[in-house]
Design an enzyme around this catalytic site. Structure first.
Site, PDB file in Angstrom:
ATOM      1  N   GLY A  14       0.830  -1.211   0.000  1.00  0.00           N
ATOM      2  CA  GLY A  14       0.000   0.000   0.000  1.00  0.00           C
ATOM      3  C   GLY A  14       0.858   1.252   0.000  1.00  0.00           C
ATOM      4  N   ASN A 131      -6.781   1.685  10.115  1.00  0.00           N
ATOM      5  CA  ASN A 131      -7.967   2.187  10.828  1.00  0.00           C
ATOM      6  C   ASN A 131      -9.155   1.236  10.785  1.00  0.00           C
ATOM      7  OD1 ASN A 131      -7.176   4.653  11.951  1.00  0.00           O
ATOM      8  ND2 ASN A 131      -6.969   5.458   9.862  1.00  0.00           N
ATOM      9  N   ASP A 159      -1.074  12.328  14.836  1.00  0.00           N
ATOM     10  CA  ASP A 159      -1.890  13.401  15.425  1.00  0.00           C
ATOM     11  C   ASP A 159      -1.011  14.276  16.318  1.00  0.00           C
ATOM     12  OD1 ASP A 159      -4.288  12.132  14.344  1.00  0.00           O
ATOM     13  OD2 ASP A 159      -3.890  10.600  15.852  1.00  0.00           O
ATOM     14  N   HIS A 187      -7.997   7.604  17.787  1.00  0.00           N
ATOM     15  CA  HIS A 187      -7.467   8.176  16.545  1.00  0.00           C
ATOM     16  C   HIS A 187      -8.647   8.329  15.581  1.00  0.00           C
ATOM     17  CE1 HIS A 187      -5.185   8.985  12.966  1.00  0.00           C
ATOM     18  NE2 HIS A 187      -5.747   7.957  12.375  1.00  0.00           N
TER      19      HIS A 187
HETATM   20  P1  NDP Z   1      -2.667   3.050   2.937  1.00  0.00           P
HETATM   21  O1  NDP Z   1      -1.338   2.413   2.930  1.00  0.00           O
HETATM   22  O2  NDP Z   1      -2.786   4.460   2.476  1.00  0.00           O
HETATM   23  O3  NDP Z   1      -3.324   2.982   4.407  1.00  0.00           O
HETATM   24  C1  NDP Z   1      -3.327   1.791   5.157  1.00  0.00           C
HETATM   25  C2  NDP Z   1      -4.106   1.983   6.423  1.00  0.00           C
HETATM   26  O4  NDP Z   1      -3.515   2.974   7.226  1.00  0.00           O
HETATM   27  C3  NDP Z   1      -5.568   2.417   6.219  1.00  0.00           C
HETATM   28  O5  NDP Z   1      -6.366   1.666   7.129  1.00  0.00           O
HETATM   29  C4  NDP Z   1      -5.534   3.852   6.627  1.00  0.00           C
HETATM   30  O6  NDP Z   1      -6.765   4.270   7.176  1.00  0.00           O
HETATM   31  C5  NDP Z   1      -4.518   3.812   7.716  1.00  0.00           C
HETATM   32  N1  NDP Z   1      -4.045   5.103   8.191  1.00  0.00           N
HETATM   33  C6  NDP Z   1      -3.789   5.391   9.494  1.00  0.00           C
HETATM   34  N2  NDP Z   1      -3.401   6.621   9.640  1.00  0.00           N
HETATM   35  C7  NDP Z   1      -3.416   7.172   8.440  1.00  0.00           C
HETATM   36  C8  NDP Z   1      -3.120   8.448   7.988  1.00  0.00           C
HETATM   37  N3  NDP Z   1      -2.780   9.403   8.794  1.00  0.00           N
HETATM   38  N4  NDP Z   1      -3.205   8.687   6.676  1.00  0.00           N
HETATM   39  C9  NDP Z   1      -3.577   7.720   5.846  1.00  0.00           C
HETATM   40  N5  NDP Z   1      -3.877   6.487   6.232  1.00  0.00           N
HETATM   41  C10 NDP Z   1      -3.807   6.208   7.522  1.00  0.00           C
HETATM   42  O7  NDP Z   1      -3.716   2.168   2.129  1.00  0.00           O
HETATM   43  P2  NDP Z   1      -3.568   1.459   0.728  1.00  0.00           P
HETATM   44  O8  NDP Z   1      -4.971   1.166   0.334  1.00  0.00           O
HETATM   45  O9  NDP Z   1      -2.640   2.165  -0.166  1.00  0.00           O
HETATM   46  O10 NDP Z   1      -2.848   0.103   1.093  1.00  0.00           O
HETATM   47  C11 NDP Z   1      -3.371  -0.868   1.912  1.00  0.00           C
HETATM   48  C12 NDP Z   1      -2.699  -2.164   1.573  1.00  0.00           C
HETATM   49  O11 NDP Z   1      -3.042  -3.096   2.567  1.00  0.00           O
HETATM   50  C13 NDP Z   1      -3.109  -2.746   0.230  1.00  0.00           C
HETATM   51  O12 NDP Z   1      -1.933  -3.108  -0.476  1.00  0.00           O
HETATM   52  C14 NDP Z   1      -3.925  -3.975   0.624  1.00  0.00           C
HETATM   53  O13 NDP Z   1      -3.745  -5.040  -0.301  1.00  0.00           O
HETATM   54  C15 NDP Z   1      -3.289  -4.313   1.935  1.00  0.00           C
HETATM   55  N6  NDP Z   1      -4.045  -5.107   2.881  1.00  0.00           N
HETATM   56  C16 NDP Z   1      -3.335  -6.101   3.488  1.00  0.00           C
HETATM   57  C17 NDP Z   1      -3.893  -6.904   4.412  1.00  0.00           C
HETATM   58  C18 NDP Z   1      -3.062  -7.948   5.015  1.00  0.00           C
HETATM   59  O14 NDP Z   1      -1.843  -7.856   4.968  1.00  0.00           O
HETATM   60  N7  NDP Z   1      -3.650  -8.986   5.566  1.00  0.00           N
HETATM   61  C19 NDP Z   1      -5.306  -6.739   4.809  1.00  0.00           C
HETATM   62  C20 NDP Z   1      -5.964  -5.645   4.156  1.00  0.00           C
HETATM   63  C21 NDP Z   1      -5.337  -4.861   3.232  1.00  0.00           C
HETATM   64  P3  NDP Z   1      -7.898   5.040   6.330  1.00  0.00           P
HETATM   65  O15 NDP Z   1      -8.536   3.991   5.458  1.00  0.00           O
HETATM   66  O16 NDP Z   1      -8.798   5.565   7.396  1.00  0.00           O
HETATM   67  O17 NDP Z   1      -7.192   6.094   5.539  1.00  0.00           O
END
Ligand code: NDP
Length: 328
Positions: A14, A131, A159, A187
């Site tokens: 991600g 989150n 934060d 948060h």
């Molecule tokens: P991000 O990397 O942008 O974000 C990941 C998480 O961090 C989200 O829940 C996001 O919450 C949270 N977060 C916490 N603080 C912040 C902040 N200040 N700003 C932004 N995000 C924050 O998400 P992507 O969609 O780019 O990537 C997620 C990855 O996780 C994907 O590659 C997916 O395949 C993977 N994934 C892996 C899992 C596993 O390993 N089992 C399970 C689920 C997903 P918010 O949504 O509120 O922004």
């Protein structure tokens, strides 16, 4: 040579993962002399992108990076883990109710907690970034009865850093001279950034600002809604600053807080400040010898009390909801 520290990162493919992995591998997570091994967990659709990131990590030839494994199996990813950064989560999509969101994340964090319980190293430290971070951390912690509860933490350092920066802009004092700021609670938009114990250049911050209206109407909402403002401006959610805060959180946890200062982290409540025991709530914390400790004995004024209580109430409701779903 020293044995490497095993660092597991979920959601490695991600946005935050991309901003985080290079800094871990370069030594910024644990220290410039600590070798690391990376274990990347992704869902099956994310594996190929994670492999691409691993190729780039190889191409950096980081002297401290002693290996990278990639898997979609939590039991493999957390095997021998010393530090786990749980970043991957199910984002809230349009029309999704809070219950649906908590349930979807329960399906991720409960098995991960169990895998940590069964396979991680004895000194495992867990930071939940994904989150809703506090409640995801609670779900993982509840699924890991053999791991001391205090090893599960949730990130409020972003934060905290946002609050430092806003207070610095308001007072004209550099962030390096601001201490003892606190983020309380969840948060989420209910979080409470508290300046009443903070010091700017050695002076009480609330007195230096001397503007309760600015605190209530500008400072608190700016910090709490910063994530949305960044999405609005950048067209994507904050990633580098979130990764930076994760680095800060773990570095502080391992290496300690400076004398005369503290930081903020979501940690398991021991009942301090009226926060019900067991909730993972943000507190003022010091770190020493690899342990966070809640700062005790702060006087909480009426302005703060109402805001802390509101955020803690939200955490209690989230706990009730995941209890109802059988996730804890
Ligand atoms: P991000 O990397 O942008 O974000 C990941 C998480 O961090 C989200 O829940 C996001 O919450 C949270 N977060 C916490 N603080 C912040 C902040 N200040 N700003 C932004 N995000 C924050 O998400 P992507 O969609 O780019 O990537 C997620 C990855 O996780 C994907 O590659 C997916 O395949 C993977 N994934 C892996 C899992 C596993 O390993 N089992 C399970 C689920 C997903 P918010 O949504 O509120 O922004």
């Amino acid at each position: 040579t020293r044995t490497p520290v095993n660092v597991t990162v979920t959601g490695a493919a991600g946005q935050i993962g991309y901003a985080l992995l290079f800094r871990i591998a370069s030594g910024q997570l644990l220290g410039a002399d600590v070798p690391v091994k990376l274990n990347l967990l992704e869902i099956p659709q994310g594996l190929k992108a994670a492999e691409g990131t691993a190729m780039e990590l190889d191409d950096c030839a980081f002297p401290l990076l002693q290996g990278i494994d990639i898997t979609d199996d939590p039991n493999v990813a957390f095997d021998g883990a010393n530090v786990a950064l749980l970043v991957g989560a199910r984002p809230r999509t349009k029309g999704m109710e809070r219950g649906d969101l908590l349930e979807a994340n329960g399906g991720i964090f409960k098995p991960q907690g169990k895998a940590i319980n069964d396979h991680a190293a004895d000194d495992i430290k867990v930071l939940v970034v994904g989150n809703p971070a506090n409640t995801n951390a609670l779900i993982a912690q509840a699924a890991a009865p053999d791991v001391p509860a205090e090893r599960f933490t949730a990130m409020t350092r972003l934060d905290h850093n946002r609050a430092l920066s806003q207070l610095s802009k308001k007072t004209g004092v550099p962030v390096s001279e601001i201490t003892k700021l606190t983020i309380w609670g969840n948060h989420s938009a209910t979080q409470y950034p508290d300046v009443f114990h903070a010091e700017v250049a050695g002076k009480n911050a609330a007195e230096a600002v001397n503007d309760e209206q600015w605190l209530a109407e500008t400072f608190i909402p700016t910090v709490a809604k910063r994530g949305a403002a960044i999405i609005e401006a950048r067209g994507a959610s904050s990633a580098a600053s979130a990764a930076n805060a994760a680095i800060d959180h773990v570095f502080t946890w391992v290496n300690g807080t400076p004398a005369g200062d503290w930081t903020s982290a979501g940690v398991v409540s021991d009942g301090s400040y009226g926060v019900p025991e067991g909730l993972i709530s943000s507190f003022p914390v010091t770190a020493k010898d690899g342990k966070f400790e809640i700062v005790q004995g702060l006087e909480i004024n009426e302005f703060s009390r109402a805001r802390i209580d509101a955020s803690v109430k939200e955490l209690e409701e989230e706990r009730e909801a995941v209890r109802g779903l059988g996730l804890i």
